[in-house]
Design a protein around this motif. Structure first.
Motif, PDB file in Angstrom:
ATOM      1  N   GLY A 131       0.807  -1.213   0.000  1.00  0.00           N
ATOM      2  CA  GLY A 131       0.000   0.000   0.000  1.00  0.00           C
ATOM      3  C   GLY A 131       0.839   1.260   0.000  1.00  0.00           C
ATOM      4  O   GLY A 131       0.567   2.193  -0.761  1.00  0.00           O
ATOM      5  N   SER A 132       1.871   1.298   0.826  1.00  0.00           N
ATOM      6  CA  SER A 132       2.717   2.493   0.898  1.00  0.00           C
ATOM      7  C   SER A 132       3.445   2.746  -0.416  1.00  0.00           C
ATOM      8  O   SER A 132       3.705   3.891  -0.781  1.00  0.00           O
ATOM      9  N   ARG A 133       3.737   1.690  -1.146  1.00  0.00           N
ATOM     10  CA  ARG A 133       4.483   1.836  -2.407  1.00  0.00           C
ATOM     11  C   ARG A 133       3.587   2.180  -3.593  1.00  0.00           C
ATOM     12  O   ARG A 133       4.064   2.634  -4.630  1.00  0.00           O
ATOM     13  N   VAL A 134       2.269   1.964  -3.449  1.00  0.00           N
ATOM     14  CA  VAL A 134       1.348   2.346  -4.539  1.00  0.00           C
ATOM     15  C   VAL A 134       0.422   3.480  -4.096  1.00  0.00           C
ATOM     16  O   VAL A 134      -0.553   3.791  -4.772  1.00  0.00           O
ATOM     17  N   GLN A 155      -8.470   1.711  -8.848  1.00  0.00           N
ATOM     18  CA  GLN A 155      -8.483   2.504 -10.064  1.00  0.00           C
ATOM     19  C   GLN A 155      -7.354   2.015 -10.971  1.00  0.00           C
ATOM     20  O   GLN A 155      -6.399   1.374 -10.527  1.00  0.00           O
ATOM     21  N   LEU A 156      -7.470   2.355 -12.247  1.00  0.00           N
ATOM     22  CA  LEU A 156      -6.516   1.856 -13.233  1.00  0.00           C
ATOM     23  C   LEU A 156      -5.081   2.238 -12.894  1.00  0.00           C
ATOM     24  O   LEU A 156      -4.168   1.417 -13.008  1.00  0.00           O
ATOM     25  N   ASP A 157      -4.859   3.470 -12.440  1.00  0.00           N
ATOM     26  CA  ASP A 157      -3.485   3.894 -12.148  1.00  0.00           C
ATOM     27  C   ASP A 157      -2.903   3.131 -10.957  1.00  0.00           C
ATOM     28  O   ASP A 157      -1.699   2.854 -10.906  1.00  0.00           O
ATOM     29  N   VAL A 158      -3.761   2.736 -10.009  1.00  0.00           N
ATOM     30  CA  VAL A 158      -3.283   1.935  -8.881  1.00  0.00           C
ATOM     31  C   VAL A 158      -2.890   0.540  -9.357  1.00  0.00           C
ATOM     32  O   VAL A 158      -1.862  -0.007  -8.953  1.00  0.00           O
ATOM     33  N   ALA A 159      -3.710  -0.047 -10.234  1.00  0.00           N
ATOM     34  CA  ALA A 159      -3.385  -1.364 -10.796  1.00  0.00           C
ATOM     35  C   ALA A 159      -2.053  -1.309 -11.543  1.00  0.00           C
ATOM     36  O   ALA A 159      -1.241  -2.247 -11.456  1.00  0.00           O
ATOM     37  N   GLN A 160      -1.808  -0.228 -12.252  1.00  0.00           N
ATOM     38  CA  GLN A 160      -0.540  -0.074 -12.976  1.00  0.00           C
ATOM     39  C   GLN A 160       0.635  -0.002 -12.014  1.00  0.00           C
ATOM     40  O   GLN A 160       1.690  -0.605 -12.252  1.00  0.00           O
ATOM     41  N   ARG A 161       0.456   0.711 -10.909  1.00  0.00           N
ATOM     42  CA  ARG A 161       1.556   0.806  -9.921  1.00  0.00           C
ATOM     43  C   ARG A 161       1.788  -0.540  -9.237  1.00  0.00           C
ATOM     44  O   ARG A 161       2.936  -0.894  -8.924  1.00  0.00           O
ATOM     45  N   ILE A 162       0.705  -1.293  -8.991  1.00  0.00           N
ATOM     46  CA  ILE A 162       0.858  -2.629  -8.407  1.00  0.00           C
ATOM     47  C   ILE A 162       1.697  -3.505  -9.333  1.00  0.00           C
ATOM     48  O   ILE A 162       2.598  -4.234  -8.878  1.00  0.00           O
ATOM     49  N   ASP A 163       1.413  -3.460 -10.630  1.00  0.00           N
ATOM     50  CA  ASP A 163       2.225  -4.215 -11.595  1.00  0.00           C
ATOM     51  C   ASP A 163       3.694  -3.837 -11.499  1.00  0.00           C
ATOM     52  O   ASP A 163       4.575  -4.701 -11.557  1.00  0.00           O
ATOM     53  N   GLY A 164       3.953  -2.539 -11.340  1.00  0.00           N
ATOM     54  CA  GLY A 164       5.329  -2.083 -11.267  1.00  0.00           C
ATOM     55  C   GLY A 164       6.041  -2.598 -10.028  1.00  0.00           C
ATOM     56  O   GLY A 164       7.186  -3.054 -10.102  1.00  0.00           O
ATOM     57  N   VAL A 165       5.364  -2.557  -8.891  1.00  0.00           N
ATOM     58  CA  VAL A 165       5.984  -2.998  -7.635  1.00  0.00           C
ATOM     59  C   VAL A 165       6.181  -4.513  -7.623  1.00  0.00           C
ATOM     60  O   VAL A 165       7.245  -5.015  -7.240  1.00  0.00           O
ATOM     61  N   LEU A 166       5.153  -5.249  -8.062  1.00  0.00           N
ATOM     62  CA  LEU A 166       5.217  -6.722  -8.015  1.00  0.00           C
ATOM     63  C   LEU A 166       5.866  -7.328  -9.256  1.00  0.00           C
ATOM     64  O   LEU A 166       6.063  -8.542  -9.315  1.00  0.00           O
ATOM     65  N   GLN A 167       6.194  -6.464 -10.244  1.00  0.00           N
ATOM     66  CA  GLN A 167       6.832  -6.905 -11.486  1.00  0.00           C
ATOM     67  C   GLN A 167       6.014  -8.025 -12.143  1.00  0.00           C
ATOM     68  O   GLN A 167       6.520  -9.109 -12.449  1.00  0.00           O
ATOM     69  N   PHE A 195     -13.524  10.157  -2.930  1.00  0.00           N
ATOM     70  CA  PHE A 195     -13.085   8.815  -2.579  1.00  0.00           C
ATOM     71  C   PHE A 195     -12.392   8.836  -1.221  1.00  0.00           C
ATOM     72  O   PHE A 195     -11.927   9.884  -0.762  1.00  0.00           O
ATOM     73  N   GLU A 196     -12.326   7.667  -0.616  1.00  0.00           N
ATOM     74  CA  GLU A 196     -11.741   7.585   0.720  1.00  0.00           C
ATOM     75  C   GLU A 196     -10.255   7.924   0.710  1.00  0.00           C
ATOM     76  O   GLU A 196      -9.773   8.645   1.581  1.00  0.00           O
ATOM     77  N   GLU A 197      -9.540   7.418  -0.274  1.00  0.00           N
ATOM     78  CA  GLU A 197      -8.092   7.615  -0.269  1.00  0.00           C
ATOM     79  C   GLU A 197      -7.564   8.005  -1.645  1.00  0.00           C
ATOM     80  O   GLU A 197      -6.469   7.601  -2.033  1.00  0.00           O
ATOM     81  N   ALA A 198      -8.319   8.770  -2.364  1.00  0.00           N
ATOM     82  CA  ALA A 198      -7.882   9.250  -3.671  1.00  0.00           C
ATOM     83  C   ALA A 198      -8.457  10.651  -3.868  1.00  0.00           C
ATOM     84  O   ALA A 198      -9.468  10.996  -3.270  1.00  0.00           O
ATOM     85  N   PRO A 199      -7.813  11.461  -4.698  1.00  0.00           N
ATOM     86  CA  PRO A 199      -8.310  12.824  -4.919  1.00  0.00           C
ATOM     87  C   PRO A 199      -9.667  12.815  -5.614  1.00  0.00           C
ATOM     88  O   PRO A 199      -9.998  11.873  -6.342  1.00  0.00           O
ATOM     89  N   PRO A 200     -10.459  13.850  -5.412  1.00  0.00           N
ATOM     90  CA  PRO A 200     -11.766  13.928  -6.076  1.00  0.00           C
ATOM     91  C   PRO A 200     -11.605  14.152  -7.578  1.00  0.00           C
ATOM     92  O   PRO A 200     -10.571  14.645  -8.044  1.00  0.00           O
ATOM     93  N   VAL A 201     -12.631  13.785  -8.333  1.00  0.00           N
ATOM     94  CA  VAL A 201     -12.647  14.013  -9.774  1.00  0.00           C
ATOM     95  C   VAL A 201     -13.991  14.626 -10.153  1.00  0.00           C
ATOM     96  O   VAL A 201     -14.964  14.547  -9.404  1.00  0.00           O
ATOM     97  N   ALA A 202     -14.020  15.235 -11.322  1.00  0.00           N
ATOM     98  CA  ALA A 202     -15.259  15.772 -11.883  1.00  0.00           C
ATOM     99  C   ALA A 202     -15.482  15.130 -13.245  1.00  0.00           C
ATOM    100  O   ALA A 202     -14.531  14.703 -13.907  1.00  0.00           O
TER     101      ALA A 202
END
Length: 276
Positions: A32-35, A53-65, A214-221
């Motif tokens: 969690g801290s790394r993504v 969200q998609l960007d979180v999934a992308q960061r997970i791929d990066g951390v877990l290779q 969102f609970e832990e992500a910035p708001p969007v419009a």
């Protein structure tokens, strides 16, 4: 993809995430801290309670290779052909939002529409469509609305222009039912409903506008026209959208007066409905 199949696919996503994370020897908190989310959120992803969200999934791929597997799964799961491509990510964000504030200038908001109202709107824009196409659209809209019945449903605030109450979409009977449904949801406290009356003059925003928090992500419009939609995540632009929504809220009738006007408009439509 049916709702049950989609949920099963998200459960596979979570199971695979847990397996890959444990194989890498990383705790939920560390991942969690790394993504840039909490360890608790990683746990909720793994249990398919929440969807990344998609960007979180992308960061997970990066951390877990993991060679893009979680990005591909995420893209597949947010790809719903019953909706326009530009709405796909918005649809998934809607399911994750803790609060949604929406303004609609001309139609009942999607989450509040009845099946007959959806059918009438679809026929208006696709007059030569096959029955299967129309019923797919109806089923998709009904499925969307289920978030208002979830225990974790978002705080939902809706402002509609009085125009919405005066257009007999689908005829007087269908329009009356649609307004009754909207009023019933407000009465059940599943939505805070306000009406921007004709007397308010020019609105602070001319098109549809949705703000999601969102609970832990910035708001969007999100803004939308008949043939396109724009997801806005730039903080300055989101702030401008929030300001416009605040102006709309200030100019709208109170929830109590709004509910009375909605019920009165529904009754007006009923008086126009021929008796048999």
């Amino acid at each position: 993809m049916a709702n049950g199949s989609r949920q099963a696919a998200w459960e596979f996503f979570g199971t695979e995430l847990k397996r890959r994370r444990e194989d890498a020897g990383i705790t939920q908190v560390e991942l969690g801290s790394r993504v840039f989310v909490s360890g608790g959120y990683i746990g909720q992803f793994e249990q398919a309670i929440r969807k990344p969200q998609l960007d979180v999934a992308q960061r997970i791929d990066g951390v877990l290779q993991t060679d893009g597997i979680f990005e591909r799964l995420c893209r597949k799961l947010i790809d719903d052909k019953r909706y326009a491509d530009y709405f796909a990510e918005v649809l998934e964000l809607e399911r994750q939002a803790t609060a949604i504030s929406e303004f609609e200038p001309s139609v009942v908001p999607g989450l509040l529409q009845t099946p007959a109202y959806v059918r009438a709107l679809t026929l208006a824009t696709h007059p030569f469509a096959a029955d299967e196409f129309i019923e797919d659209r109806v089923a998709a809209r009904v499925e969307r609305a289920q978030i208002l019945d979830d225990a974790t449903r978002p705080v939902y605030w809706v402002i509609v222009h009085e125009t919405v109450l005066r257009i007999p979409v689908g005829g007087s009977h269908v329009a009356a039912q649609a307004l009754d449904h909207m009023a019933d949801l407000a009465g059940a406290r599943k939505v805070v409903l306000q009406v921007l009356p004709f007397s308010a003059g020019a609105p602070a925003n001319n098109g549809s506008l949705r703000l999601m928090q969102f609970e832990e992500a910035p708001p969007v419009a999100y803004t939308e026209t008949s043939f396109s939609g724009t997801l806005i995540d730039d903080p300055a632009m989101v702030k401008r959208a929030q300001r416009a929504y605040d102006l709309l809220r200030g100019a709208a009738l109170s929830p109590e007066a709004s509910l009375a006007l909605v019920r009165s408009a529904a009754e007006d439509f009923r008086r126009c409905t021929p008796t048999t």
